[in-house]
Design an enzyme around this catalytic site. Structure first.
Site, PDB file in Angstrom:
ATOM      1  N   HIS A   1      26.464  24.572  38.836  1.00  0.00           N
ATOM      2  CA  HIS A   1      27.563  23.831  39.348  1.00  0.00           C
ATOM      3  C   HIS A   1      27.845  22.655  38.632  1.00  0.00           C
ATOM      4  CE1 HIS A   1      26.893  26.007  43.550  1.00  0.00           C
ATOM      5  NE2 HIS A   1      25.504  25.892  42.929  1.00  0.00           N
TER       6      HIS A   1
ATOM      7  N   ASN B   1      27.544  27.584  49.630  1.00  0.00           N
ATOM      8  CA  ASN B   1      28.603  28.240  48.829  1.00  0.00           C
ATOM      9  C   ASN B   1      29.585  28.745  49.674  1.00  0.00           C
ATOM     10  OD1 ASN B   1      27.028  27.978  46.215  1.00  0.00           O
ATOM     11  ND2 ASN B   1      25.567  29.720  46.935  1.00  0.00           N
TER      12      ASN B   1
END
Length: 497
Positions: free
Chosen positions: A56, A129
């Site tokens: 990320h 997510n």
């Protein structure tokens, strides 16, 4: 006018008389060691980049509000959800998962959807997510999986061979890979995608009754994805288009919104669910466990400094509040440990004092010292408990009910025969798609698998093809045809059952 201008100073506040000229021995002489402002400037510059997130790494963020729209107090006593109309300030960070900070926003990749609720009972981090499932269900596999999404240690290049080798050897990944290879793997920015808590969490009400829940954030902007070719084109046109799209929308007052829904499963229902209800590679049927509305998330404020807010934002699934807790989800249990540890490495032990991470309400504990302690370090108060000087106590009234376990036997293996069914749900997902979406999925799989190289190419390709065939015969045939494999070749290489 000159006297109204602010003086430039050093980091310690001393005025700087010459900002653009170093202190030298004569007009052409060498620079003197005593030019401390030059040292300060260059030394700070060398430290401007904190360690990049392992996953990320590239992200976008914004502030906003969460407003309760439905009564959910029968499920949870969480204070930020305790009345209709209640509003809580939030911060959100969207991200791509596998690439570095300089990667393109349109890469085929899951998108992070991480929320921080600034509640009166502490900060609550919901770290999910844009997909309801994940590639693996046991944290033991996480490091190896992420290594396959990064760079080959020999070539320092992204390697389709590594990816497909791992996925083909771990059929539990098929559900997430199917989503990733569909158009949902390349969303059109962050505003046009759903978000999920992904894991199974628990909620506890004021009677100490527990239920298990899954979170669904449904975009009010409508789902919009890029096709594979469109995503490739976008990489060439604007690598940062998702960041630009989000910032510009908020800047012009077009505030993105999502509705939050939960699915609810009782403890009794978890015992009769066809699959392990805490398996991160599986979903709960919305027909059997319908979506229940909770509230509305709105993003309405851009950070005024990207680094201070977005880059230093630190999320951890360990940060829960009274009325919301964990579940036996193995991946969630692993993240409870790993995420705070990653933040302490990246930002330091006092990372929760950084403004974007700081709880705006009372924080009261005996943690002291460490790098970058900026809150006064609790002054002259005791740094141990119990003590005879302060008036602190344990908050026993916040204790949650004990978690009921099926077994106290330490075991590395699942025993439910359905836990190894990795094909039903990916097959069901494929069959839900319309003809155009099915073809896009097949095209994307073929394009990705065509990158498999090396002496193990046929072995890896055939192993993965087996998984596609087991999910759905037409899906397998479509991929095989796209890879140029004849029925004779398939018959020769497919493993015997």
């Amino acid at each position: 006018m000159e006297e109204n201008k602010k003086k430039i100073t050093t980091a310690s506040g001393a005025p700087v008389p010459y900002y653009q000229d170093s202190l030298t021995a004569g007009p052409r002489g060498p620079i003197l060691l005593q030019d401390f402002f030059l040292h300060e400037t260059l030394s700070h510059f060398n430290r401007e980049r904190i360690p990049e997130r392992i996953v990320h790494a590239k992200g976008s963020g914004a502030y906003g509000t969460f407003t309760v729209t439905q009564d959910v107090t029968k499920y949870t006593r969480a204070k930020f959800l305790n009345e209709i109309g209640k509003q809580t300030r939030i911060f959100i960070r969207f991200s791509t998962v596998g690439g570095e900070k300089g990667s393109a926003d349109s890469e085929r990749d899951p998108r992070g959807f991480a929320l921080k609720f600034y509640t009166e009972d502490g900060n609550y981090d919901l770290v999910g997510n844009n997909t309801p499932v994940f590639f693996i269900k046991d944290p033991r596999k996480f490091v190896d999986f992420i290594h396959t999404q990064k760079r080959d240690p020999e070539t320092n290049l992204k390697s389709p061979t590594m990816m497909w080798d791992f996925w083909s050897l771990n059929p539990e990944s098929l559900h997430q890979v199917t989503i990733l290879m569909s158009d949902r793997g390349t969303p059109f920015g962050f505003r046009h995608m759903h978000g999920y808590g992904s894991h199974t969490f628990s909620m506890i009400n004021d009677k100490n009754e527990k239920v298990f829940v899954k979170y669904h954030f449904r975009t009010e902007q409508g789902i919009k994805n890029l096709t594979g070719p469109e995503a490739d084109d976008m990489r060439a046109k604007d690598m940062d288009y998702a960041q630009r799209d989000l910032f510009d929308a908020i800047d012009r007052g077009d505030f993105p919104k999502w509705k939050l829904f939960i699915q609810v499963m009782t403890e009794e229902q978890t015992k009769t669910f066809k699959w392990n209800p805490f398996d991160l590679t599986k979903v709960w049927s919305q027909k059997d466990y319908p979506l229940l509305e909770v509230g509305v998330l709105e993003l309405n404020e851009n950070p005024d400094n990207y680094f201070a807010h977005v880059e230093q934002a630190a999320f951890a699934p360990a940060h829960v509040v009274d009325g919301i807790s964990f579940s036996p989800d193995k991946m969630l249990q692993g993240r409870i440990l790993s995420y705070p540890d990653a933040q302490r490495y990246r930002l330091g032990g006092n990372y929760e004092q950084i403004p974007v991470n700081r709880c705006p309400f009372m924080v009261n504990n005996y943690q002291r010292d460490g790098q970058m302690r900026v809150d006064g370090n609790a002054g002259n108060l005791p740094n141990y408990f119990p003590n005879s000087f302060d008036n602190n106590r344990e908050a026993r009234e916040y204790a949650e009910p004990a978690m009921h376990l099926d077994s106290i036997i330490a075991d590395h293996y699942d025993r439910n025969e359905n836990d190894d069914d990795h094909y039903t749900q990916p097959g069901d997902l494929y069959r839900l798609l319309d003809m155009e979406q099915k073809q896009h999925l097949i095209n994307n799989i073929v394009a990705a698998m065509s990158g498999i190289e090396g002496p193990k190419k046929d072995e890896i390709s055939m192993r993965q093809l087996c998984h596609w065939f087991r999910a759905d015969m037409n899906l397998g045939l479509g991929v095989a045809k796209g890879l140029g494999l004849s029925m004779d070749t398939l018959a020769e290489h497919m493993p015997r059952q």
